[in-house]
Design an enzyme around this catalytic site. Structure first.
Site, short mmCIF file in Angstrom:
data_model
loop_
_atom_site.label_atom_id
_atom_site.label_comp_id
_atom_site.label_asym_id
_atom_site.label_seq_id
_atom_site.Cartn_x
_atom_site.Cartn_y
_atom_site.Cartn_z
N HIS A 18 7.40 10.66 8.63
CA HIS A 18 6.00 11.07 8.62
C HIS A 18 5.84 12.58 8.43
CE1 HIS A 18 5.04 7.12 10.86
NE2 HIS A 18 4.90 6.97 9.56
N HIS A 41 4.87 -1.45 2.39
CA HIS A 41 5.13 -2.19 3.64
C HIS A 41 4.41 -1.42 4.75
CE1 HIS A 41 8.39 -3.36 0.93
NE2 HIS A 41 8.51 -4.47 1.61
N SER A 102 1.93 5.17 8.51
CA SER A 102 1.81 5.85 7.22
C SER A 102 0.43 5.71 6.59
CB SER A 102 2.91 5.38 6.27
OG SER A 102 2.96 3.97 6.18
N GLU A 120 0.64 -5.49 3.12
CA GLU A 120 1.30 -6.03 4.32
C GLU A 120 1.24 -7.56 4.26
OE1 GLU A 120 3.45 -6.82 7.17
OE2 GLU A 120 3.16 -4.66 6.85
N ASP A 145 3.05 -9.54 -0.60
CA ASP A 145 4.40 -9.00 -0.50
C ASP A 145 4.46 -7.59 -1.07
OD1 ASP A 145 7.45 -9.31 -0.34
OD2 ASP A 145 7.13 -8.95 -2.48
N GLY A 146 5.18 -6.71 -0.38
CA GLY A 146 5.24 -5.31 -0.80
C GLY A 146 5.81 -5.12 -2.19
N ASP A 166 8.90 1.32 2.56
CA ASP A 166 9.41 1.36 3.93
C ASP A 166 9.61 -0.08 4.42
OD1 ASP A 166 9.95 1.89 6.57
OD2 ASP A 166 7.93 2.52 7.09
#
Length: 283
Positions: A18, A41, A102, A120, A145-146, A166
């Site tokens: 971060h 994600h 994030s 997500e 799905d990411g 991520d």
């Protein structure tokens, strides 16, 4: 390994991720043209360090709690300012135990004309994310799905921005998937900034991922890692990294100031280490 955000919010890996995310966002907002962030994600977007998940691991005590004790050296603290500003804002709104994910860092930095796509797949997590972002027209939460989100959203119409990857590292082949998906996205959008987060428990897997990226001919990379020298008896994660493609100008110089200070503050053993390695900087 299974890296569920809620159990690890505010830990040393989050601090590195971060802090550098806040720096990249600072660079993006320094130019007048719009940008888009694609968070593949995203998690829930906001965490409670007093929750059952966080209290089960207490990992934040060796992460953000250490930064709360006192300022870092002046040069590092100046670079940490966007991170601390975001943290102060979420605490003012949601209490002292709140910690930003994030998507929250992105929305805090964004201007009225910038945009965020936050993906997500996990249904309960998505519902919380959608609630966190619901009142912000600049942000869109997607229950997909990411990797699908990544393929569908590059290049963004702004042609400028950041992809943050991520994943939870639930699957044994996650490093290989990360490399494959990044390489495919980079071919579609070679000028975008990409931040790939990874845990370091299997150094061979991390090294293989980097080899795959390099073999694909991708240049202008910045590799950042922190190893806090966590005692083996304590278990858990002790090292983490970021691979950043097309890093903003001077980000490597900033990392050379920030990472030593963070490593010293977050160290759990006597031999912590950090790495700040530009790779093919002119590629």
């Amino acid at each position: 390994m299974n890296y569920r955000h809620g159990f690890h919010a505010g830990n040393f890996a989050d601090v590195l991720k971060h802090a550098m995310l806040a720096r990249v966002l600072q660079h993006l907002t320094a130019k007048p043209t719009p940008y888009r962030v694609i968070d593949t994600h995203a998690g829930v977007g906001r965490y409670d360090l007093g929750s059952d998940e966080a209290l089960r691991t207490h990992e934040w005590k060796d992460g953000i709690a250490r930064l709360d004790r006192s300022p870092l050296p002046a040069a590092a603290e100046a670079l940490l300012e966007p991170y601390r500003t975001t943290l102060s804002a979420i605490r003012a709104e949601h209490g002292a135990n709140a910690y930003p994910g994030s998507p929250w860092f992105c929305r805090h930095a964004m201007r009225p004309f910038d945009r965020l796509i936050a993906a997500e797949l996990h249904p309960p997590t998505y519902r919380k994310l959608a609630e966190v972002l619901a009142r912000d027209a600049r942000c869109k939460a997607l229950a997909i799905d990411g990797w699908t989100a990544l393929r569908a959203n590059v290049p963004p119409k702004e042609r400028r921005g950041l992809v943050l990857v991520d994943p939870p590292f639930e699957d044994k082949d996650e490093f290989a998937t990360l490399a494959q998906q990044f390489i495919a996205a980079h071919r579609k959008w070679p000028t975008g900034i990409y931040m790939l987060w990874y845990p370091i428990k299997d150094r061979r897997a991390a090294a293989t991922m980097l080899d795959d990226v390099l073999e694909a001919g991708i240049g202008r990379l910045l590799r950042l890692e922190i190893d806090v020298d966590r005692p083996e008896a304590a278990g858990g994660l002790g090292a983490t990294g970021l691979l950043i493609a097309n890093p903003p100008w001077k980000l490597a110089e900033e990392a050379e100031i920030l990472l030593p200070a963070l490593t010293e503050r977050l160290a759990q053993g006597q031999r912590p280490r950090y790495l700040c390695e530009p790779i093919r900087p002119d590629g």
